[in-house]
Design a protein around this motif. Structure first.
Motif, short mmCIF file in Angstrom:
data_model
loop_
_atom_site.label_atom_id
_atom_site.label_comp_id
_atom_site.label_asym_id
_atom_site.label_seq_id
_atom_site.Cartn_x
_atom_site.Cartn_y
_atom_site.Cartn_z
N LEU A 119 0.99 -1.34 -0.17
CA LEU A 119 -0.07 0.01 -0.07
C LEU A 119 1.00 1.30 0.19
N LYS A 120 1.80 1.17 0.87
CA LYS A 120 2.88 2.24 0.77
C LYS A 120 3.47 2.45 -0.43
N ASP A 121 3.96 1.44 -1.07
CA ASP A 121 4.47 1.51 -2.32
C ASP A 121 3.78 2.03 -3.40
N LEU A 122 2.48 1.56 -3.41
CA LEU A 122 1.48 2.22 -4.48
C LEU A 122 1.20 3.70 -4.25
N PHE A 123 0.88 4.03 -3.21
CA PHE A 123 0.75 5.48 -2.91
C PHE A 123 1.95 6.37 -3.16
N ARG A 124 3.42 5.75 -2.87
CA ARG A 124 4.49 6.49 -3.23
C ARG A 124 4.51 6.57 -4.84
N MET A 125 4.06 5.77 -5.61
CA MET A 125 3.78 5.62 -6.98
C MET A 125 2.82 6.81 -7.59
N GLY A 126 1.92 7.16 -6.67
CA GLY A 126 0.78 7.97 -6.81
C GLY A 126 -0.69 7.42 -7.14
N PHE A 127 -0.86 6.27 -6.81
CA PHE A 127 -1.95 5.42 -7.02
C PHE A 127 -2.78 5.60 -5.66
N THR A 128 -4.07 6.08 -5.75
CA THR A 128 -5.14 6.33 -4.67
C THR A 128 -5.93 4.95 -4.40
N VAL A 129 -5.32 4.06 -3.89
CA VAL A 129 -5.95 2.66 -4.03
C VAL A 129 -6.29 2.28 -2.37
N GLU A 130 -7.39 1.40 -2.49
CA GLU A 130 -7.69 0.87 -1.15
C GLU A 130 -6.79 -0.62 -0.80
N PRO A 131 -6.75 -0.58 0.38
CA PRO A 131 -5.96 -1.78 0.81
C PRO A 131 -6.09 -3.34 0.04
N THR A 132 -7.23 -3.52 -0.42
CA THR A 132 -7.20 -4.72 -1.21
C THR A 132 -6.74 -4.71 -2.53
N SER A 133 -6.71 -3.58 -3.04
CA SER A 133 -5.78 -3.58 -4.43
C SER A 133 -4.42 -3.80 -3.82
N ALA A 134 -3.70 -3.25 -2.97
CA ALA A 134 -2.68 -3.67 -2.54
C ALA A 134 -2.03 -5.06 -2.48
N ALA A 135 -2.99 -5.62 -2.02
CA ALA A 135 -2.98 -7.43 -1.97
C ALA A 135 -2.34 -7.66 -3.27
N ALA A 136 -2.88 -7.26 -4.22
CA ALA A 136 -2.39 -7.81 -5.76
C ALA A 136 -0.85 -7.31 -5.82
N TYR A 137 -0.57 -6.24 -5.39
CA TYR A 137 0.74 -5.84 -5.59
C TYR A 137 1.51 -6.45 -4.47
N ALA A 138 1.25 -6.69 -3.41
CA ALA A 138 1.99 -7.63 -2.31
C ALA A 138 2.30 -9.00 -3.00
N ALA A 139 1.36 -9.64 -3.62
CA ALA A 139 1.32 -10.80 -4.37
C ALA A 139 2.48 -10.67 -5.37
N PHE A 140 2.61 -9.77 -5.85
CA PHE A 140 3.50 -9.49 -7.24
C PHE A 140 4.87 -9.46 -6.55
N LYS A 141 5.08 -8.76 -5.27
CA LYS A 141 6.37 -8.45 -4.89
C LYS A 141 6.85 -9.92 -4.48
N LEU A 142 5.88 -10.82 -3.83
CA LEU A 142 6.28 -12.16 -3.35
C LEU A 142 6.97 -13.32 -4.60
N VAL A 143 6.27 -12.95 -5.75
CA VAL A 143 6.60 -13.78 -6.74
C VAL A 143 7.49 -13.39 -8.03
N ARG A 144 8.00 -12.04 -7.90
CA ARG A 144 8.20 -11.45 -9.09
C ARG A 144 9.28 -12.13 -9.72
N LYS A 145 10.29 -12.81 -8.68
CA LYS A 145 11.55 -13.36 -9.39
C LYS A 145 11.31 -14.41 -10.44
N GLU A 146 9.82 -15.05 -10.37
CA GLU A 146 9.62 -16.05 -11.32
C GLU A 146 8.73 -15.56 -12.57
N LEU A 147 8.42 -14.06 -12.37
CA LEU A 147 7.93 -13.48 -13.66
C LEU A 147 8.70 -13.15 -14.63
#
Ligand SMILES: [Zn+2]
Length: 372
Positions: free
Chosen positions: A314-342
């Motif tokens: 959530l902090k990352d997304l707001f730092r990028m300028g995105f006005t999101v709710e916490p549930t949206s940040a769940a998807a980005y949290a998942a991305f960060k968890l698996v990004r090495k295989e993407l």
């Protein structure tokens, strides 16, 4: 607009366009099957909202649109991975749900119903309330008792009746007990037309990017993930794309209902159930087996994230300028968890607006960003 039938996923029985019960007589979930025979890709630039894609939508006698869809996609390179954020929080009521509501309320209007009932953690309740208000239909929305205050106020502001029903799952049970001859259950977790609306997000991805390699999206009732699945499959049938992106479903600790259906699950450590990801705190989604089937058949998997990771994201997304709710940040949290295989292009829909969370010191955004 395309011809269609409504078919039961369990027994295969089909129904015509006048059928108004929310599920099959056998109890199974229904899906809309649009006849794509002779249909070709085309966008009606004069039409409002998702009805730009009316050639691929079930035929309806009325359109109810508040200008949903056509949301921007913003590219960022994160640790060498191309991430495409689709700003679904810019929809008319601040979430992707408006795509589904446009179609479901259009259908309710065609059926001549005077009152719709919906159960929701908040976003769909707001969305259905807004579209019903616009269509001149009464709305009664069943919500969890701990709904964020901003979401509660918005549903009331659209003139809907609001029933606080305990947990999110209890809201689902209570709405079914209150069904009667005089009302219509539009519930997005069951409604087959809702997914016809959300599938338009895949059409926009095609218009903007042609294709992506991964879609990472939060899952509760699965209307967005199933929309991607249906939309991409229709593009495949029309010969416009050659493969379907891997669909990575994201759930939060305590609410990982897909775990028992999906083969591969990437987990963060879960000490307690999520508080932050209020929009995905559902365990009894009727379409669970079909959501899992879509994930598995696409080559994707499930990621389960905890609130610590959601706060960081959530902090990352707001730092990028995105006005999101916490549930949206769940998807980005998942991305960060698996990004090495993407690799390749990764699409992350930013599903809901943070503007619904700014009221009061109890707001999760207050707690994360202001303190207390
Ligand atoms: Zn059936």
């Amino acid at each position: 607009m395309a011809d269609y039938v409504v078919r039961c996923r369990v027994c295969g029985r089909t129904y015509g366009r006048g059928y108004r019960f929310f599920r099959c007589l056998c109890g199974g979930v229904l899906e809309v099957l649009v006849d794509l025979e002779g249909v070709s890709w085309g966008v009606d630039e004069g039409a409002l909202g998702i009805f730009r894609y009316s050639a691929l939508l079930p035929s309806l006698s009325r359109y109810v649109s508040l200008g949903e869809g056509r949301t921007p996609t913003i590219k960022r390179v994160v640790d060498g991975v191309e991430v495409y954020f689709k700003l679904e929080y810019l929809n008319p009521t601040g979430s992707f749900k408006d795509r589904g509501s446009a179609l479901a309320v259009s259908k309710a209007s065609e059926l001549g119903v005077t009152e719709v009932l919906e159960d929701s953690s908040g976003n769909t309740g707001i969305s259905i309330a807004a579209y019903a208000a616009y269509a001149g239909i009464k709305a009664r929305i069943y919500v969890p008792s701990d709904i964020p205050v901003g979401k509660y106020v918005l549903i009331k502001s659209f003139g809907a009746e609001v029933i606080k029903a305990g947990s999110r799952d209890e809201a689902s049970r209570q709405v079914l007990r209150d069904l009667s001859e005089g009302n219509y259950y539009i519930g997005h977790t069951w409604n087959p037309y809702f997914i016809e609306g959300t599938k338009t997000i895949a059409f926009e991805v095609y218009e903007d990017l042609r294709s992506v390699d991964y879609v990472i999206t939060p899952v509760a009732s699965g209307t967005l993930l199933l929309g991607f699945w249906k939309g991409f499959n229709e593009l495949l049938k029309l010969g416009l794309i050659t493969s379907i992106p891997k669909l990575v479903g994201v759930q939060a600790c305590g609410y990982d209902s897909l775990s028992r259906f999906v083969g591969r699950v990437v987990r963060s450590e879960c000490r307690e159930g999520t508080v932050l990801a209020d929009a995905i705190r559902l365990t009894n989604a009727p379409r669970l087996p079909y959501i899992a089937e879509a994930i598995v058949r696409s080559g994707g998997y499930l990621v389960v994230v905890n609130d610590d990771l959601i706060v960081d994201a959530l902090k990352d997304l707001f730092r990028m300028g995105f006005t999101v709710e916490p549930t949206s940040a769940a998807a980005y949290a998942a991305f960060k968890l698996v990004r090495k295989e993407l690799s390749g292009k990764v699409l992350i829909p930013l599903t809901g607006s943070g503007l619904k969370y700014v009221g009061g010191t109890e707001s999760p955004l207050y707690k994360v960003f202001v303190g207390g």
